[in-house]
Scaffold this motif. Structure first.
Motif, PDB file in Angstrom:
ATOM      1  N   LEU A 187      -2.842   2.341   1.959  1.00 55.42           N
ATOM      2  CA  LEU A 187      -2.568   0.975   1.507  1.00 55.42           C
ATOM      3  C   LEU A 187      -1.299   0.926   0.651  1.00 55.42           C
ATOM      4  O   LEU A 187      -0.529  -0.039   0.740  1.00 55.42           O
ATOM      5  CB  LEU A 187      -3.762   0.419   0.734  1.00 55.42           C
ATOM      6  CG  LEU A 187      -4.999   0.118   1.595  1.00 55.42           C
ATOM      7  CD1 LEU A 187      -6.179  -0.235   0.704  1.00 55.42           C
ATOM      8  CD2 LEU A 187      -4.719  -0.997   2.582  1.00 55.42           C
ATOM      9  N   GLN A 188      -1.068   1.949  -0.144  1.00 57.16           N
ATOM     10  CA  GLN A 188       0.148   1.996  -0.949  1.00 57.16           C
ATOM     11  C   GLN A 188       1.381   2.095  -0.045  1.00 57.16           C
ATOM     12  O   GLN A 188       2.387   1.439  -0.297  1.00 57.16           O
ATOM     13  CB  GLN A 188       0.111   3.178  -1.920  1.00 57.16           C
ATOM     14  CG  GLN A 188      -0.822   2.963  -3.088  1.00 57.16           C
ATOM     15  CD  GLN A 188      -0.963   4.191  -3.963  1.00 57.16           C
ATOM     16  OE1 GLN A 188      -0.736   5.315  -3.519  1.00 57.16           O
ATOM     17  NE2 GLN A 188      -1.361   3.980  -5.216  1.00 57.16           N
ATOM     18  N   GLU A 189       1.294   2.916   0.999  1.00 58.85           N
ATOM     19  CA  GLU A 189       2.400   3.041   1.941  1.00 58.85           C
ATOM     20  C   GLU A 189       2.651   1.718   2.654  1.00 58.85           C
ATOM     21  O   GLU A 189       3.801   1.297   2.822  1.00 58.85           O
ATOM     22  CB  GLU A 189       2.110   4.146   2.964  1.00 58.85           C
ATOM     23  CG  GLU A 189       2.153   5.541   2.387  1.00 58.85           C
ATOM     24  CD  GLU A 189       1.689   6.599   3.365  1.00 58.85           C
ATOM     25  OE1 GLU A 189       1.472   6.277   4.552  1.00 58.85           O
ATOM     26  OE2 GLU A 189       1.551   7.757   2.943  1.00 58.85           O
ATOM     27  N   GLU A 190       1.588   1.057   3.075  1.00 58.34           N
ATOM     28  CA  GLU A 190       1.726  -0.232   3.749  1.00 58.34           C
ATOM     29  C   GLU A 190       2.329  -1.264   2.799  1.00 58.34           C
ATOM     30  O   GLU A 190       3.202  -2.054   3.194  1.00 58.34           O
ATOM     31  CB  GLU A 190       0.372  -0.718   4.259  1.00 58.34           C
ATOM     32  CG  GLU A 190       0.461  -2.018   5.028  1.00 58.34           C
ATOM     33  CD  GLU A 190      -0.884  -2.492   5.552  1.00 58.34           C
ATOM     34  OE1 GLU A 190      -0.916  -3.584   6.136  1.00 58.34           O
ATOM     35  OE2 GLU A 190      -1.894  -1.785   5.370  1.00 58.34           O
ATOM     36  N   ASN A 191       1.894  -1.273   1.546  1.00 58.94           N
ATOM     37  CA  ASN A 191       2.428  -2.194   0.556  1.00 58.94           C
ATOM     38  C   ASN A 191       3.925  -1.956   0.354  1.00 58.94           C
ATOM     39  O   ASN A 191       4.708  -2.904   0.299  1.00 58.94           O
ATOM     40  CB  ASN A 191       1.679  -2.042  -0.766  1.00 58.94           C
ATOM     41  CG  ASN A 191       2.064  -3.086  -1.773  1.00 58.94           C
ATOM     42  OD1 ASN A 191       2.251  -4.248  -1.423  1.00 58.94           O
ATOM     43  ND2 ASN A 191       2.193  -2.685  -3.023  1.00 58.94           N
ATOM     44  N   TYR A 192       4.333  -0.694   0.267  1.00 58.51           N
ATOM     45  CA  TYR A 192       5.746  -0.360   0.098  1.00 58.51           C
ATOM     46  C   TYR A 192       6.551  -0.853   1.294  1.00 58.51           C
ATOM     47  O   TYR A 192       7.620  -1.445   1.141  1.00 58.51           O
ATOM     48  CB  TYR A 192       5.914   1.154  -0.068  1.00 58.51           C
ATOM     49  CG  TYR A 192       7.349   1.583  -0.138  1.00 58.51           C
ATOM     50  CD1 TYR A 192       8.095   1.397  -1.304  1.00 58.51           C
ATOM     51  CD2 TYR A 192       7.981   2.158   0.965  1.00 58.51           C
ATOM     52  CE1 TYR A 192       9.420   1.770  -1.369  1.00 58.51           C
ATOM     53  CE2 TYR A 192       9.319   2.537   0.902  1.00 58.51           C
ATOM     54  CZ  TYR A 192      10.024   2.341  -0.267  1.00 58.51           C
ATOM     55  OH  TYR A 192      11.352   2.714  -0.321  1.00 58.51           O
ATOM     56  N   ARG A 193       6.010  -0.620   2.490  1.00 57.92           N
ATOM     57  CA  ARG A 193       6.687  -1.049   3.715  1.00 57.92           C
ATOM     58  C   ARG A 193       6.823  -2.575   3.744  1.00 57.92           C
ATOM     59  O   ARG A 193       7.890  -3.120   4.067  1.00 57.92           O
ATOM     60  CB  ARG A 193       5.907  -0.563   4.936  1.00 57.92           C
ATOM     61  CG  ARG A 193       6.569  -0.835   6.256  1.00 57.92           C
ATOM     62  CD  ARG A 193       5.817  -0.201   7.426  1.00 57.92           C
ATOM     63  NE  ARG A 193       4.380  -0.240   7.343  1.00 57.92           N
ATOM     64  CZ  ARG A 193       3.627  -1.299   7.664  1.00 57.92           C
ATOM     65  NH1 ARG A 193       4.182  -2.401   8.064  1.00 57.92           N
ATOM     66  NH2 ARG A 193       2.315  -1.230   7.581  1.00 57.92           N
ATOM     67  N   LEU A 194       5.778  -3.280   3.361  1.00 51.97           N
ATOM     68  CA  LEU A 194       5.820  -4.743   3.353  1.00 51.97           C
ATOM     69  C   LEU A 194       6.785  -5.272   2.299  1.00 51.97           C
ATOM     70  O   LEU A 194       7.504  -6.245   2.546  1.00 51.97           O
ATOM     71  CB  LEU A 194       4.412  -5.313   3.126  1.00 51.97           C
ATOM     72  CG  LEU A 194       3.427  -5.098   4.282  1.00 51.97           C
ATOM     73  CD1 LEU A 194       2.034  -5.536   3.860  1.00 51.97           C
ATOM     74  CD2 LEU A 194       3.873  -5.843   5.520  1.00 51.97           C
ATOM     75  N   GLU A 195       6.810  -4.639   1.132  1.00 54.46           N
ATOM     76  CA  GLU A 195       7.748  -5.059   0.087  1.00 54.46           C
ATOM     77  C   GLU A 195       9.189  -4.856   0.547  1.00 54.46           C
ATOM     78  O   GLU A 195      10.051  -5.697   0.303  1.00 54.46           O
ATOM     79  CB  GLU A 195       7.497  -4.277  -1.208  1.00 54.46           C
ATOM     80  CG  GLU A 195       6.247  -4.694  -1.946  1.00 54.46           C
ATOM     81  CD  GLU A 195       6.334  -6.076  -2.555  1.00 54.46           C
ATOM     82  OE1 GLU A 195       7.447  -6.523  -2.895  1.00 54.46           O
ATOM     83  OE2 GLU A 195       5.282  -6.733  -2.673  1.00 54.46           O
ATOM     84  N   SER A 196       9.445  -3.727   1.225  1.00 51.97           N
ATOM     85  CA  SER A 196      10.793  -3.474   1.735  1.00 51.97           C
ATOM     86  C   SER A 196      11.168  -4.526   2.765  1.00 51.97           C
ATOM     87  O   SER A 196      12.288  -5.052   2.749  1.00 51.97           O
ATOM     88  CB  SER A 196      10.873  -2.081   2.383  1.00 51.97           C
ATOM     89  OG  SER A 196      10.634  -1.088   1.428  1.00 51.97           O
ATOM     90  N   GLY A 197      10.236  -4.845   3.652  1.00 48.07           N
ATOM     91  CA  GLY A 197      10.484  -5.872   4.660  1.00 48.07           C
ATOM     92  C   GLY A 197      10.733  -7.224   4.026  1.00 48.07           C
ATOM     93  O   GLY A 197      11.599  -7.996   4.483  1.00 48.07           O
ATOM     94  N   LYS A 198      10.010  -7.520   2.962  1.00 51.01           N
ATOM     95  CA  LYS A 198      10.176  -8.800   2.265  1.00 51.01           C
ATOM     96  C   LYS A 198      11.581  -8.898   1.677  1.00 51.01           C
ATOM     97  O   LYS A 198      12.235  -9.937   1.795  1.00 51.01           O
ATOM     98  CB  LYS A 198       9.121  -8.931   1.170  1.00 51.01           C
ATOM     99  CG  LYS A 198       9.163 -10.262   0.435  1.00 51.01           C
ATOM    100  CD  LYS A 198       7.987 -10.391  -0.518  1.00 51.01           C
ATOM    101  CE  LYS A 198       8.372  -9.898  -1.870  1.00 51.01           C
ATOM    102  NZ  LYS A 198       7.332 -10.126  -2.887  1.00 51.01           N
ATOM    103  N   GLU A 199      12.055  -7.814   1.061  1.00 54.42           N
ATOM    104  CA  GLU A 199      13.401  -7.818   0.483  1.00 54.42           C
ATOM    105  C   GLU A 199      14.466  -7.978   1.569  1.00 54.42           C
ATOM    106  O   GLU A 199      15.445  -8.700   1.386  1.00 54.42           O
ATOM    107  CB  GLU A 199      13.643  -6.538  -0.319  1.00 54.42           C
ATOM    108  CG  GLU A 199      12.810  -6.446  -1.580  1.00 54.42           C
ATOM    109  CD  GLU A 199      13.016  -7.623  -2.519  1.00 54.42           C
ATOM    110  OE1 GLU A 199      14.175  -8.060  -2.707  1.00 54.42           O
ATOM    111  OE2 GLU A 199      12.015  -8.136  -3.061  1.00 54.42           O
ATOM    112  N   GLU A 200      14.273  -7.317   2.708  1.00 50.92           N
ATOM    113  CA  GLU A 200      15.221  -7.453   3.814  1.00 50.92           C
ATOM    114  C   GLU A 200      15.253  -8.894   4.324  1.00 50.92           C
ATOM    115  O   GLU A 200      16.325  -9.442   4.608  1.00 50.92           O
ATOM    116  CB  GLU A 200      14.845  -6.498   4.951  1.00 50.92           C
ATOM    117  CG  GLU A 200      15.071  -5.041   4.620  1.00 50.92           C
ATOM    118  CD  GLU A 200      14.538  -4.101   5.697  1.00 50.92           C
ATOM    119  OE1 GLU A 200      14.139  -4.575   6.781  1.00 50.92           O
ATOM    120  OE2 GLU A 200      14.507  -2.886   5.432  1.00 50.92           O
TER     121      GLU A 200
END
Length: 87
Positions: free
Chosen positions: A44-57
């Motif tokens: 879940l932490q990895e998924e959260n990091y991936r989603l946060e990165s996508g949000k910033e992009e």
């Protein structure tokens, strides 16, 4: 009496062994559950990091598109003014 006492001793030892096995099995099950939960937290932490990165992009892309849209609006107004003058 001695036979009964001996049998009682064997039963008590067997009882202790079964209780230890039960405690060991419970501890093993708890350890497995803990490991499973830790793995789930990591995923879940990895998924959260991936989603946060996508949000910033997406935010950066949105900002670029908004700037481009403003530029196109200005250009359209200029062209509209030039078309009016040409008429």
């Amino acid at each position: 009496v001695a036979t009964l006492l001996e049998e009682k001793g064997h039963l008590a030892a067997e009882n202790r062994a079964l209780r230890e096995q039960l405690d060991s099995d419970a501890a093993g099950a708890a350890a497995k559950k803990l490991l499973r939960l830790q793995t789930q937290v990591e995923e879940l932490q990895e998924e959260n990091y991936r989603l946060e990165s996508g949000k910033e992009e997406l935010r950066a892309r949105c900002s670029r598109l908004e700037q481009e849209a403003r530029g196109l609006q200005v250009r359209a107004q200029e062209l509209s003014g030039l078309a009016g003058e040409a008429r």
